[in-house]
Enzyme design. Structure first.
Site, PDB file in Angstrom:
ATOM      1  CD  GLU A 112      -3.031   0.956   0.107  1.00  0.00           C
ATOM      2  OE1 GLU A 112      -3.503  -0.410  -0.038  1.00  0.00           O
ATOM      3  OE2 GLU A 112      -3.378   1.607  -0.792  1.00  0.00           O
ATOM      4  CE  LYS A 133      -3.906   0.699  -5.185  1.00  0.00           C
ATOM      5  NZ  LYS A 133      -4.975   0.467  -4.663  1.00  0.00           N
ATOM      6  CB  VAL A 163      -1.553  -3.157  -3.349  1.00  0.00           C
ATOM      7  CG1 VAL A 163      -0.634  -2.505  -3.833  1.00  0.00           C
ATOM      8  CG2 VAL A 163      -2.093  -3.116  -2.214  1.00  0.00           C
ATOM      9  CB  THR A 174      -5.260 -11.159  -0.503  1.00  0.00           C
ATOM     10  OG1 THR A 174      -5.960 -10.362  -1.359  1.00  0.00           O
ATOM     11  CG2 THR A 174      -3.796 -11.020  -0.598  1.00  0.00           C
ATOM     12  CE  LYS A 185     -13.932   1.141  -7.832  1.00  0.00           C
ATOM     13  NZ  LYS A 185     -14.712   1.936  -6.712  1.00  0.00           N
ATOM     14  CG  PHE A 213      -2.915 -18.089  -4.935  1.00  0.00           C
ATOM     15  CD1 PHE A 213      -1.595 -18.146  -5.162  1.00  0.00           C
ATOM     16  CD2 PHE A 213      -3.621 -17.975  -6.160  1.00  0.00           C
ATOM     17  CE1 PHE A 213      -0.874 -18.235  -6.515  1.00  0.00           C
ATOM     18  CE2 PHE A 213      -3.133 -18.154  -7.437  1.00  0.00           C
ATOM     19  CZ  PHE A 213      -1.755 -18.386  -7.337  1.00  0.00           C
ATOM     20  CG  HIS A 229      -9.418  -1.625   1.811  1.00  0.00           C
ATOM     21  ND1 HIS A 229      -9.634  -0.272   1.558  1.00  0.00           N
ATOM     22  CD2 HIS A 229     -10.432  -2.431   1.119  1.00  0.00           C
ATOM     23  CE1 HIS A 229     -10.677  -0.345   0.769  1.00  0.00           C
ATOM     24  NE2 HIS A 229     -11.362  -1.564   0.723  1.00  0.00           N
TER      25      HIS A 229
HETATM   26  N1  LIG Z   1     -10.405  -2.052  -7.606  1.00  0.00           N
HETATM   27  C1  LIG Z   1     -10.984  -2.561  -6.823  1.00  0.00           C
HETATM   28  O1  LIG Z   1     -12.065  -2.351  -7.166  1.00  0.00           O
HETATM   29  C2  LIG Z   1     -10.377  -2.595  -5.428  1.00  0.00           C
HETATM   30  C3  LIG Z   1     -11.530  -3.268  -4.535  1.00  0.00           C
HETATM   31  C4  LIG Z   1     -11.201  -3.452  -3.242  1.00  0.00           C
HETATM   32  C5  LIG Z   1      -9.730  -3.168  -2.943  1.00  0.00           C
HETATM   33  N2  LIG Z   1      -8.846  -2.853  -3.671  1.00  0.00           N
HETATM   34  C6  LIG Z   1      -7.415  -2.286  -3.392  1.00  0.00           C
HETATM   35  O2  LIG Z   1      -6.777  -3.651  -2.814  1.00  0.00           O
HETATM   36  C7  LIG Z   1      -5.900  -3.298  -1.855  1.00  0.00           C
HETATM   37  C8  LIG Z   1      -5.885  -4.059  -0.717  1.00  0.00           C
HETATM   38  O3  LIG Z   1      -5.622  -5.431  -1.157  1.00  0.00           O
HETATM   39  P1  LIG Z   1      -5.261  -6.811  -0.376  1.00  0.00           P
HETATM   40  O4  LIG Z   1      -5.936  -6.742   0.921  1.00  0.00           O
HETATM   41  O5  LIG Z   1      -5.236  -7.721  -1.166  1.00  0.00           O
HETATM   42  O6  LIG Z   1      -3.823  -6.219  -0.047  1.00  0.00           O
HETATM   43  P2  LIG Z   1      -2.215  -6.491  -0.688  1.00  0.00           P
HETATM   44  O7  LIG Z   1      -2.377  -6.434  -1.917  1.00  0.00           O
HETATM   45  O8  LIG Z   1      -1.496  -5.335   0.174  1.00  0.00           O
HETATM   46  O9  LIG Z   1      -1.750  -7.756   0.038  1.00  0.00           O
HETATM   47  C9  LIG Z   1      -1.908  -8.164   1.143  1.00  0.00           C
HETATM   48  C10 LIG Z   1      -0.411  -8.703   1.766  1.00  0.00           C
HETATM   49  O10 LIG Z   1      -0.527 -10.072   1.381  1.00  0.00           O
HETATM   50  C11 LIG Z   1       0.675 -10.633   0.666  1.00  0.00           C
HETATM   51  N3  LIG Z   1       0.177 -11.529  -0.204  1.00  0.00           N
HETATM   52  C12 LIG Z   1      -0.429 -11.568  -1.403  1.00  0.00           C
HETATM   53  N4  LIG Z   1      -0.862 -12.907  -1.645  1.00  0.00           N
HETATM   54  C13 LIG Z   1      -0.290 -13.571  -0.779  1.00  0.00           C
HETATM   55  C14 LIG Z   1      -0.319 -15.170  -0.743  1.00  0.00           C
HETATM   56  N5  LIG Z   1      -1.110 -15.795  -1.541  1.00  0.00           N
HETATM   57  N6  LIG Z   1       0.394 -15.548   0.221  1.00  0.00           N
HETATM   58  C15 LIG Z   1       1.103 -14.860   1.464  1.00  0.00           C
HETATM   59  N7  LIG Z   1       1.039 -13.357   1.085  1.00  0.00           N
HETATM   60  C16 LIG Z   1       0.313 -12.943   0.143  1.00  0.00           C
HETATM   61  C17 LIG Z   1       1.081  -9.189  -0.173  1.00  0.00           C
HETATM   62  O11 LIG Z   1       2.410  -9.119  -0.566  1.00  0.00           O
HETATM   63  C18 LIG Z   1       0.886  -8.248   0.800  1.00  0.00           C
HETATM   64  O12 LIG Z   1       1.865  -8.268   1.816  1.00  0.00           O
HETATM   65  C19 LIG Z   1      -6.263  -1.825  -1.684  1.00  0.00           C
HETATM   66  O13 LIG Z   1      -5.251  -0.921  -1.950  1.00  0.00           O
HETATM   67  C20 LIG Z   1      -7.456  -1.424  -2.029  1.00  0.00           C
HETATM   68  O14 LIG Z   1      -7.568  -0.139  -2.430  1.00  0.00           O
HETATM   69  C21 LIG Z   1      -9.309  -2.334  -5.061  1.00  0.00           C
HETATM   70 ZN   LIG Z   2     -13.110  -2.046  -0.355  1.00  0.00          ZN
END
Ligand SMILES: NC(=O)c1ccc[n+]([C@@H]2O[C@H](COP(=O)([O-])OP(=O)(O)OC[C@H]3O[C@@H](n4cnc5c(N)ncnc54)[C@H](O)[C@@H]3O)[C@@H](O)[C@H]2O)c1
Ligand SMILES: [Zn+2]
Length: 343
Positions: free
Chosen positions: A33, A36, A67, A91, A103, A130, A237
């Site tokens: 984040e 980003k 992210v 995730t 988006k 995953f 988030h």
């Molecule tokens: N575009 C959209 O519609 C939309 C919707 C919701 C959220 N988002 C965005 O998504 C982001 C949050 O996403 P997130 O919660 O996935 O966070 P993230 O992408 O930061 O991932 C969380 C952590 O998990 C790690 N990770 C990922 N996959 C893994 C795996 N399989 N095994 C071990 N570690 C793993 C990553 O390296 C990171 O440290 C925010 O920036 C938010 O704004 C976008």
């Molecule tokens: Zn959200």
């Protein structure tokens, strides 16, 4: 590809591509984040350009959390004005939320997702295996977005999360179960994640470019962006979203839209999902600021989604300052002292 995911899955991924004779290049990046930003977008564009990608036949594949999907999506939408890309969420949060819709985006000027585009991927590949390597806290984080859809649209999903939430946390959504709800927990993992994605799709598909401003999916996203940016990186988030939802449940109760019993069930469910329900940096001043911002960018209307029962919601434009204040006080009185709620 998210650097962390690369460290865990690179060998498997290479086997996958090589077995299919795919010509590929992997770019692992620290897609956190805090990182980003356009800087990472430019790094991806440099690599894509070096690869001399054929825009028509060779998609960019984003593999990682939300992210990573957001950053790569933005890079793809910029390269030659639009290059096809595929999302592979790794995730729970990105699986149920960021994988759906059009988006893309990065943070800019200390504001969340201030630069971005609406460009849908050509495909999203969903693979729950995953989640084996993500932390319990990250599972909780994703459950918050599932709970959002449950509260807005899906009473059955709410009951599933209320009953099976702790099991889903323990098993990281890996259990297949048997029969629809066969066994004690049955197919809770597959059923709940599908319900969440399906209800998200129903909301997003007819409003891909977000022309319609009355959006139930905005529940939990009115004040949380401010909170998330302010306390970065201590809150995830989904955690920030949950704190916002918890306060809104009190607003809804204060307006007489929700019964006391439903309010208590919702807060109980949040706690069962191990999500924070209160935060000291979520202040009345922050509520007012977010509200004013909302009015400015939303055609002068608050467009506040509020639950009116378990699994049903409506959009309201007439919540008074007095209700916001009273709900805030009650929220702090009832939840603010609980040590469980502090991260
Ligand atoms: N575009 C959209 O519609 C939309 C919707 C919701 C959220 N988002 C965005 O998504 C982001 C949050 O996403 P997130 O919660 O996935 O966070 P993230 O992408 O930061 O991932 C969380 C952590 O998990 C790690 N990770 C990922 N996959 C893994 C795996 N399989 N095994 C071990 N570690 C793993 C990553 O390296 C990171 O440290 C925010 O920036 C938010 O704004 C976008
Ligand atoms: Zn959200």
């Amino acid at each position: 590809m998210d650097q962390v995911v690369y460290n865990l899955y690179a060998a498997k991924l290479r086997d996958y591509f090589e077995a299919r004779h795919v010509v590929y290049s992997i770019l692992p990046l620290p897609t956190t984040e805090e990182n980003k930003s356009m800087e990472l977008v430019m790094k991806i564009l440099d690599e894509v350009h070096k690869f001399s990608l054929d825009r028509r036949g060779e998609p960019i594949i984003a593999i990682g959390g939300g992210v990573c999907l957001d950053i790569v999506g933005l890079a793809a939408s910029l390269y030659r004005r639009r290059t096809p890309y595929i999302r592979v969420p790794t995730t729970l949060l990105s699986y149920v939320d960021a994988s759906v819709g059009a988006k893309t985006g990065v943070n800019f000027a200390s504001c969340k997702n201030k630069l971005g585009s609406y460009v849908p991927p050509v495909a999203t590949f969903l693979d729950r295996s995953f989640f084996q390597t993500i932390s319990r806290r990250q599972i909780s984080n994703g459950l918050a977005e599932m709970l959002k859809m449950a509260l807005m649209k899906h009473g059955e999903l709410f009951e599933l999360l209320e009953t099976h939430g702790p099991f889903l946390l323990d098993t990281k959504f890996q259990s297949e179960g048997s029969g629809k709800y066969g066994g004690k927990h049955g197919k809770a993992a597959v059923t709940s994640s599908r319900m969440a994605i399906k209800s998200m799709l129903e909301e997003l598909a007819p409003n891909l470019w977000e022309d319609e401003l009355n959006r139930l999916v905005d529940f939990g996203h009115l004040i949380s962006p401010e909170l998330e940016m302010e306390v970065l990186p201590t809150l995830l988030h989904g955690e920030a979203v949950n704190i916002d939802m918890s306060y809104m449940v009190y607003v809804s109760r204060e307006r007489g839209l929700l019964t006391e019993d439903d309010k208590l069930r919702i807060i109980g469910c949040m706690e069962g999902l191990e999500l924070p329900v209160w935060h000291p940096d979520f202040t009345m001043e922050m509520v007012n600021r977010s509200f004013q911002n909302r009015l400015k960018h939303s055609g002068g209307l608050a467009r506040m989604p509020l639950p009116i029962s378990l699994g049903r919601a409506d959009i309201f434009n007439d919540t008074t300052d007095e209700v916001l204040c009273k709900a805030f006080k009650k929220w702090c009185d009832e939840l603010g002292t609980s040590s469980k709620t502090l991260i």
